[in-house]
Design a protein around this motif. Structure first.
Motif, short mmCIF file in Angstrom:
data_model
loop_
_atom_site.label_atom_id
_atom_site.label_comp_id
_atom_site.label_asym_id
_atom_site.label_seq_id
_atom_site.Cartn_x
_atom_site.Cartn_y
_atom_site.Cartn_z
N LEU A 211 -4.73 23.42 -15.15
CA LEU A 211 -3.85 24.58 -15.14
C LEU A 211 -2.39 24.11 -15.07
O LEU A 211 -1.99 23.44 -14.12
N LYS A 212 -1.61 24.48 -16.09
CA LYS A 212 -0.20 24.08 -16.14
C LYS A 212 0.67 25.10 -15.42
O LYS A 212 0.48 26.31 -15.60
N LEU A 213 1.60 24.61 -14.64
CA LEU A 213 2.58 25.47 -13.98
C LEU A 213 3.83 25.48 -14.85
O LEU A 213 4.61 24.54 -14.86
N LYS A 214 4.02 26.57 -15.60
CA LYS A 214 5.03 26.61 -16.65
C LYS A 214 6.40 27.09 -16.17
O LYS A 214 7.42 26.71 -16.73
N SER A 215 6.42 27.96 -15.17
CA SER A 215 7.69 28.45 -14.65
C SER A 215 7.55 28.67 -13.16
O SER A 215 6.80 29.53 -12.71
N ILE A 216 8.29 27.87 -12.38
CA ILE A 216 8.21 27.96 -10.92
C ILE A 216 9.59 27.76 -10.32
O ILE A 216 10.53 27.35 -11.01
N LYS A 217 9.72 28.03 -9.04
CA LYS A 217 10.91 27.63 -8.30
C LYS A 217 10.50 27.31 -6.87
O LYS A 217 9.43 27.73 -6.39
N LEU A 218 11.34 26.55 -6.20
CA LEU A 218 11.07 26.19 -4.81
C LEU A 218 11.38 27.38 -3.92
O LEU A 218 12.49 27.91 -3.94
N GLU A 219 10.39 27.82 -3.15
CA GLU A 219 10.59 28.96 -2.26
C GLU A 219 11.22 28.49 -0.94
O GLU A 219 12.24 29.00 -0.52
N GLU A 220 10.61 27.52 -0.30
CA GLU A 220 11.17 26.92 0.91
C GLU A 220 10.46 25.59 1.17
O GLU A 220 9.42 25.31 0.58
N LYS A 221 11.06 24.77 2.06
CA LYS A 221 10.64 23.38 2.18
C LYS A 221 9.86 23.02 3.44
O LYS A 221 9.31 21.92 3.50
N ILE A 222 9.81 23.89 4.44
CA ILE A 222 9.40 23.40 5.76
C ILE A 222 8.13 24.00 6.36
O ILE A 222 7.58 23.45 7.30
N SER A 223 7.67 25.13 5.86
CA SER A 223 6.50 25.76 6.47
C SER A 223 5.25 24.90 6.27
O SER A 223 5.19 24.06 5.38
N ASN A 224 4.25 25.13 7.11
CA ASN A 224 2.96 24.44 6.97
C ASN A 224 1.90 25.45 6.57
O ASN A 224 1.74 26.49 7.20
N ASN A 225 1.19 25.14 5.48
CA ASN A 225 0.25 26.11 4.91
C ASN A 225 -1.03 25.43 4.45
O ASN A 225 -1.10 24.21 4.33
N GLU A 226 -2.01 26.28 4.16
CA GLU A 226 -3.23 25.79 3.52
C GLU A 226 -2.91 25.48 2.06
O GLU A 226 -2.24 26.24 1.37
N ASN A 227 -3.40 24.37 1.60
CA ASN A 227 -3.14 23.88 0.25
C ASN A 227 -3.55 24.91 -0.81
O ASN A 227 -4.72 25.23 -0.96
N GLY A 228 -2.55 25.44 -1.57
CA GLY A 228 -2.82 26.34 -2.69
C GLY A 228 -3.09 27.78 -2.33
O GLY A 228 -3.43 28.59 -3.20
N LYS A 229 -2.90 28.16 -1.08
CA LYS A 229 -3.20 29.53 -0.65
C LYS A 229 -2.12 30.50 -1.13
O LYS A 229 -0.93 30.23 -1.04
N ILE A 230 -2.53 31.66 -1.65
CA ILE A 230 -1.60 32.70 -2.08
C ILE A 230 -1.04 33.39 -0.84
O ILE A 230 -1.77 34.02 -0.07
N LEU A 231 0.28 33.28 -0.66
CA LEU A 231 0.93 33.85 0.53
C LEU A 231 1.56 35.20 0.27
O LEU A 231 1.72 36.00 1.18
N LEU A 232 1.95 35.45 -0.98
CA LEU A 232 2.65 36.69 -1.33
C LEU A 232 2.42 37.00 -2.80
O LEU A 232 2.44 36.11 -3.64
N ILE A 233 2.18 38.28 -3.11
CA ILE A 233 2.09 38.74 -4.49
C ILE A 233 3.24 39.70 -4.72
O ILE A 233 3.33 40.74 -4.06
N ASP A 234 4.14 39.36 -5.63
CA ASP A 234 5.33 40.16 -5.91
C ASP A 234 5.18 40.85 -7.26
O ASP A 234 4.14 40.72 -7.92
N LYS A 235 6.24 41.53 -7.71
CA LYS A 235 6.13 42.29 -8.96
C LYS A 235 6.07 41.41 -10.20
O LYS A 235 5.53 41.82 -11.24
#
Length: 302
Positions: free
Chosen positions: A235-259
């Motif tokens: 799966l290619k990630l074609k358009s992304i941006k850095l949201e933030e650098k410091i939080s700790n999360n589960e690898n690949g988990k969807i945290l937010l669904i926006d418009k």
């Protein structure tokens, strides 16, 4: 002044064009890599430098090996004041280095990032500054004495294509400066203790994981459009941006669904994804993808 130019890709083409369009400079020969098959149909295609040289009636040489004795003998018969080298792709033998001052334009602040991929390495490391080094070539790889360095700033979201364009402009201007004022610059030896190297980019370098958001985003900046970044699944990630650098999360988990995007967690930090491309399929927006896969909050992208 009479100049031999050596180079192959777009970076070299722009520098060559700048020299051609400068008064009192005559490019008497161009050396570039042999024509190569390009694309799925493997159409034999000349380097852009060759096309530009032929447009201006400049003699073009395309040796498979610049070190071959016949090639060296042929070049030594050409009377020149300078040899300018920019992303040529071959090592110059000692006989040619002694024929005339050989000036190389390398897209990094040497001795940092010697080698084949300095622009990508700048982005991979998240550097705030880079530049172009004009140096006198020797028998090593980007090890020659430095004539001048022109530096530029690098923004946090700069992509490789825009940085390439800006460095190309910088290199073109620096080339003319060095040629016009060569005798006013005192060569300075490189500090070997500060030397770093970067290898040629391969398709494999584009594989990423949701481990560190900053590292992932820097790979996106460095490897878009080629080799692109992709997950182990393809799966290619074609358009992304850095949201933030410091939080700790589960690898690949969807945290937010926006418009128009989703935020995906990394073990460190998170990224926002706008568009993806599944293996062997067309690019699509991320919402269409997760809807098709029936993914929602707390599910994982893989």
């Amino acid at each position: 002044m009479r100049i031999i130019f050596m180079g192959t890709p777009d970076y070299a083409e722009a520098i060559l064009e700048r020299i051609i369009n400068t008064a009192d400079m005559e490019v008497v020969a161009v050396y570039t890599q042999p024509d190569k098959p390009v694309g799925r149909k493997k159409v034999i295609t000349p380097p852009v430098v060759k096309t530009l040289a032929q447009k201006h009636g400049i003699a073009v040489y395309q040796p498979n090996r610049l070190r071959d004795s016949e090639t060296v003998e042929e070049l030594l018969k050409i009377e020149v004041d300078y040899i300018v080298v920019a992303a040529y792709g071959q090592i110059l033998p000692l006989e040619i280095l002694q024929h005339a001052p050989c000036i190389n334009l390398h897209a990094s602040i040497l001795p940092q990032y010697r080698g084949a991929s300095p622009i990508q390495q700048t982005l991979l490391n998240g550097d705030k500054k880079t530049g172009v080094t004009a140096m006198l070539m020797d028998v090593g790889l980007d090890t020659g004495d430095i004539l001048k360095i022109d530096e530029i700033d690098v923004s946090d979201d700069e992509m490789v294509e825009t940085l390439f364009d800006r460095l190309t402009t910088t290199a073109s201007e620096l080339t003319i400066d060095i040629l016009k004022n060569f005798n006013s610059y005192e060569p300075v030896k490189q500090d070997e203790s500060l030397a770093t190297h970067c290898a040629k980019i391969s398709k494999h370098d584009g594989e990423v994981s949701f481990t560190d958001a900053t590292e992932l985003y820097n790979k996106y900046r460095a490897f878009t459009p080629w080799p692109a970044i992709y997950l182990e699944s393809g799966l290619k990630l074609k358009s992304i941006k850095l949201e933030e650098k410091i939080s700790n999360n589960e690898n690949g988990k969807i945290l937010l669904i926006d418009k128009d995007s989703i935020v995906v967690g990394c073990e460190k930090g998170s990224i926002r994804i706008f568009k993806i491309q599944p293996a062997s399929k067309k690019e699509m927006d991320i919402l269409s993808y997760i809807n098709g896969k029936r993914l929602t909050l707390a599910d994982t992208i893989s």
